[in-house]
Motif scaffolding. Structure first.
Motif, PDB file in Angstrom:
ATOM      1  N   GLN A   1      25.862  -6.544 -55.141  1.00  8.38           N
ATOM      2  CA  GLN A   1      24.982  -7.147 -54.147  1.00  8.38           C
ATOM      3  C   GLN A   1      24.444  -8.492 -54.623  1.00  8.38           C
ATOM      4  OE1 GLN A   1      21.988  -4.475 -52.592  1.00  8.38           O
ATOM      5  NE2 GLN A   1      23.482  -2.837 -52.272  1.00  8.38           N
ATOM      6  N   ILE A   2      24.231  -8.638 -55.932  1.00  6.56           N
ATOM      7  CA  ILE A   2      23.786  -9.923 -56.479  1.00  6.56           C
ATOM      8  C   ILE A   2      24.862 -10.976 -56.259  1.00  6.56           C
ATOM      9  CG2 ILE A   2      23.284 -11.151 -58.644  1.00  6.56           C
ATOM     10  CD1 ILE A   2      21.816  -8.519 -59.537  1.00  6.56           C
ATOM     11  N   ILE A   3      26.107 -10.632 -56.529  1.00  2.00           N
ATOM     12  CA  ILE A   3      27.215 -11.569 -56.312  1.00  2.00           C
ATOM     13  C   ILE A   3      27.292 -11.966 -54.833  1.00  2.00           C
ATOM     14  CG2 ILE A   3      29.740 -11.783 -56.304  1.00  2.00           C
ATOM     15  CD1 ILE A   3      29.673 -10.051 -58.916  1.00  2.00           C
ATOM     16  N   ALA A   4      27.185 -11.007 -53.944  1.00  3.47           N
ATOM     17  CA  ALA A   4      27.231 -11.302 -52.509  1.00  3.47           C
ATOM     18  C   ALA A   4      26.063 -12.203 -52.107  1.00  3.47           C
ATOM     19  CB  ALA A   4      27.228 -10.007 -51.699  1.00  3.47           C
ATOM     20  N   PHE A   5      24.876 -11.894 -52.612  1.00  4.38           N
ATOM     21  CA  PHE A   5      23.685 -12.689 -52.306  1.00  4.38           C
ATOM     22  C   PHE A   5      23.872 -14.137 -52.772  1.00  4.38           C
ATOM     23  CE2 PHE A   5      19.804 -14.632 -53.833  1.00  4.38           C
ATOM     24  CZ  PHE A   5      19.002 -14.578 -52.712  1.00  4.38           C
ATOM     25  N   LEU A   6      24.288 -14.319 -54.030  1.00  3.21           N
ATOM     26  CA  LEU A   6      24.432 -15.666 -54.576  1.00  3.21           C
ATOM     27  C   LEU A   6      25.555 -16.439 -53.891  1.00  3.21           C
ATOM     28  CD1 LEU A   6      23.887 -14.911 -58.370  1.00  3.21           C
ATOM     29  CD2 LEU A   6      22.282 -16.029 -56.789  1.00  3.21           C
ATOM     30  N   THR A   7      26.640 -15.766 -53.540  1.00  4.59           N
ATOM     31  CA  THR A   7      27.734 -16.413 -52.826  1.00  4.59           C
ATOM     32  C   THR A   7      27.241 -16.977 -51.506  1.00  4.59           C
ATOM     33  OG1 THR A   7      29.361 -14.968 -53.887  1.00  4.59           O
ATOM     34  CG2 THR A   7      30.023 -16.040 -51.821  1.00  4.59           C
ATOM     35  N   GLN A   8      26.488 -16.175 -50.773  1.00  2.27           N
ATOM     36  CA  GLN A   8      25.942 -16.619 -49.490  1.00  2.27           C
ATOM     37  C   GLN A   8      24.925 -17.748 -49.691  1.00  2.27           C
ATOM     38  OE1 GLN A   8      23.673 -13.602 -47.398  1.00  2.27           O
ATOM     39  NE2 GLN A   8      23.966 -14.643 -45.455  1.00  2.27           N
ATOM     40  N   LYS A   9      24.070 -17.607 -50.700  1.00  2.27           N
ATOM     41  CA  LYS A   9      23.040 -18.615 -50.979  1.00  2.27           C
ATOM     42  C   LYS A   9      23.660 -19.979 -51.227  1.00  2.27           C
ATOM     43  CE  LYS A   9      19.723 -19.733 -54.678  1.00  2.27           C
ATOM     44  NZ  LYS A   9      18.582 -20.105 -53.829  1.00  2.27           N
ATOM     45  N   TRP A  10      24.629 -20.039 -52.143  1.00  2.00           N
ATOM     46  CA  TRP A  10      25.196 -21.328 -52.524  1.00  2.00           C
ATOM     47  C   TRP A  10      26.177 -21.867 -51.493  1.00  2.00           C
ATOM     48  CZ3 TRP A  10      25.279 -18.837 -57.894  1.00  2.00           C
ATOM     49  CH2 TRP A  10      24.041 -19.039 -58.520  1.00  2.00           C
ATOM     50  N   ALA A  11      26.608 -21.055 -50.556  1.00  4.73           N
ATOM     51  CA  ALA A  11      27.401 -21.565 -49.437  1.00  4.73           C
ATOM     52  C   ALA A  11      26.503 -22.294 -48.443  1.00  4.73           C
ATOM     53  CB  ALA A  11      28.137 -20.421 -48.742  1.00  4.73           C
ATOM     54  N   LYS A  12      25.225 -21.937 -48.421  1.00  3.62           N
ATOM     55  CA  LYS A  12      24.253 -22.512 -47.486  1.00  3.62           C
ATOM     56  C   LYS A  12      23.471 -23.673 -48.109  1.00  3.62           C
ATOM     57  CE  LYS A  12      19.817 -21.141 -46.398  1.00  3.62           C
ATOM     58  NZ  LYS A  12      18.747 -20.208 -46.229  1.00  3.62           N
ATOM     59  N   GLU A  13      23.177 -23.579 -49.407  1.00  9.61           N
ATOM     60  CA  GLU A  13      22.332 -24.561 -50.095  1.00  9.61           C
ATOM     61  C   GLU A  13      23.222 -25.542 -50.856  1.00  9.61           C
ATOM     62  OE1 GLU A  13      19.623 -22.156 -52.408  1.00  9.61           O
ATOM     63  OE2 GLU A  13      18.507 -21.552 -50.633  1.00  9.61           O
ATOM     64  N   HIS A  14      23.517 -26.678 -50.220  1.00 10.61           N
ATOM     65  CA  HIS A  14      24.421 -27.684 -50.785  1.00 10.61           C
ATOM     66  C   HIS A  14      23.692 -28.599 -51.762  1.00 10.61           C
ATOM     67  CE1 HIS A  14      27.174 -26.312 -47.723  1.00 10.61           C
ATOM     68  NE2 HIS A  14      26.247 -26.547 -46.796  1.00 10.61           N
ATOM     69  N   GLU A  15      24.445 -29.117 -52.737  1.00 12.87           N
ATOM     70  CA  GLU A  15      23.888 -30.043 -53.742  1.00 12.87           C
ATOM     71  C   GLU A  15      22.735 -29.392 -54.514  1.00 12.87           C
ATOM     72  OE1 GLU A  15      25.057 -33.266 -54.358  1.00 12.87           O
ATOM     73  OE2 GLU A  15      26.645 -32.871 -52.909  1.00 12.87           O
ATOM     74  N   TYR A  16      22.844 -28.097 -54.740  1.00 12.43           N
ATOM     75  CA  TYR A  16      21.802 -27.291 -55.397  1.00 12.43           C
ATOM     76  C   TYR A  16      21.583 -27.757 -56.831  1.00 12.43           C
ATOM     77  CZ  TYR A  16      19.707 -22.961 -57.253  1.00 12.43           C
ATOM     78  OH  TYR A  16      18.892 -22.038 -57.844  1.00 12.43           O
ATOM     79  N   ARG A  17      20.324 -28.090 -57.141  1.00 17.68           N
ATOM     80  CA  ARG A  17      19.911 -28.447 -58.499  1.00 17.68           C
ATOM     81  C   ARG A  17      18.568 -27.773 -58.761  1.00 17.68           C
ATOM     82  NH1 ARG A  17      22.563 -32.717 -56.363  1.00 17.68           N
ATOM     83  NH2 ARG A  17      24.025 -33.877 -57.683  1.00 17.68           N
ATOM     84  N   LEU A  18      18.468 -27.103 -59.908  1.00 16.92           N
ATOM     85  CA  LEU A  18      17.327 -26.234 -60.223  1.00 16.92           C
ATOM     86  C   LEU A  18      16.703 -26.606 -61.559  1.00 16.92           C
ATOM     87  CD1 LEU A  18      15.773 -23.381 -60.034  1.00 16.92           C
ATOM     88  CD2 LEU A  18      17.784 -22.480 -61.240  1.00 16.92           C
ATOM     89  N   ILE A  19      15.378 -26.534 -61.620  1.00 16.30           N
ATOM     90  CA  ILE A  19      14.654 -26.620 -62.892  1.00 16.30           C
ATOM     91  C   ILE A  19      13.722 -25.411 -62.977  1.00 16.30           C
ATOM     92  CG2 ILE A  19      13.019 -27.908 -64.312  1.00 16.30           C
ATOM     93  CD1 ILE A  19      13.934 -30.468 -62.951  1.00 16.30           C
ATOM     94  N   LYS A  20      13.783 -24.698 -64.107  1.00 12.69           N
ATOM     95  CA  LYS A  20      12.890 -23.574 -64.376  1.00 12.69           C
ATOM     96  C   LYS A  20      11.988 -23.943 -65.540  1.00 12.69           C
ATOM     97  CE  LYS A  20      16.007 -19.815 -62.969  1.00 12.69           C
ATOM     98  NZ  LYS A  20      15.241 -19.053 -62.008  1.00 12.69           N
ATOM     99  N   GLU A  21      10.785 -23.368 -65.551  1.00 11.80           N
ATOM    100  CA  GLU A  21       9.839 -23.612 -66.633  1.00 11.80           C
ATOM    101  C   GLU A  21       9.148 -22.304 -66.995  1.00 11.80           C
ATOM    102  OE1 GLU A  21       5.788 -25.871 -66.286  1.00 11.80           O
ATOM    103  OE2 GLU A  21       7.335 -27.353 -66.798  1.00 11.80           O
ATOM    104  N   LEU A  22       9.069 -22.041 -68.284  1.00 18.11           N
ATOM    105  CA  LEU A  22       8.377 -20.849 -68.777  1.00 18.11           C
ATOM    106  C   LEU A  22       6.903 -20.915 -68.396  1.00 18.11           C
ATOM    107  CD1 LEU A  22       8.310 -18.260 -70.577  1.00 18.11           C
ATOM    108  CD2 LEU A  22       7.872 -19.803 -72.518  1.00 18.11           C
ATOM    109  N   TRP A  23       6.404 -19.814 -67.845  1.00 20.28           N
ATOM    110  CA  TRP A  23       4.985 -19.732 -67.492  1.00 20.28           C
ATOM    111  C   TRP A  23       4.258 -18.796 -68.454  1.00 20.28           C
ATOM    112  CZ3 TRP A  23       1.949 -22.657 -64.765  1.00 20.28           C
ATOM    113  CH2 TRP A  23       0.705 -22.194 -64.379  1.00 20.28           C
TER     114      TRP A  23
END
Length: 159
Positions: free
Chosen positions: A60-82
């Motif tokens: 289900q994670i693979i299916a979710f991410l596949t759908q997400k990145w098919a919709k969200e183009h030019e995806y760039r992410l920054i994460k920060e430890l809280w």
């Protein structure tokens, strides 16, 4: 531990250094946008809450991410430890993307992560808000893929 549950160092309990390393590894994986590869960081039965979706397990994670990145183009992410303690890490993040209609967004959020003894994420709870932005307001301009080490983080960007 079987071959599908190979250890993913760093392992809990986390220190500040190992928690920050785990956060950067997650950011790098998601910026690679390969659902099958990203899913290997999670336990086979990993439980998620992502907005109003509740994927369970790698399939289900693979299916979710596949759908997400098919919709969200030019995806760039920054994460920060809280914060971190024991086998848990809290992060804040922002990512930029555009829709099929070339409408740009910056999505802000927080995640709470819980890891098993092998360093695989067994629980991921994400709260996310989307802010429409102009293309000229974008702050994440590196080539698609891993964020360069010298690119500013969220705090440096005032986010």
């Amino acid at each position: 531990m079987n071959t599908t549950e190979a250890a993913r160092p760093p392992l809990p309990p986390f220190t500040h250094e190992t928690a920050a390393q785990k956060v950067r590894m997650a950011e790098d994986g998601w910026n690679g946008r390969n659902p099958e590869k990203v899913a290997l960081a999670y336990t086979i039965d990993s439980q998620w809450r992502n907005r109003a979706e509740f994927p369970v397990g790698r399939e289900q994670i693979i299916a979710f991410l596949t759908q997400k990145w098919a919709k969200e183009h030019e995806y760039r992410l920054i994460k920060e430890l809280w914060a971190y303690e024991g086998n848990r890490i809290a992060v804040r993040f922002a990512y930029e993307w555009h829709s099929d209609n070339d409408e740009w967004f910056r999505s802000y959020g927080n995640e709470n992560w819980e890891f098993d003894q092998n360093g695989l994420m067994q629980r991921r709870y994400a709260c996310i808000n989307d802010l429409p932005i102009k293309e000229s307001d974008r702050k994440f301009h590196w080539p698609l893929g891993r964020r360069p080490d010298d690119h500013p983080g969220l705090s440096d960007l005032g986010l």
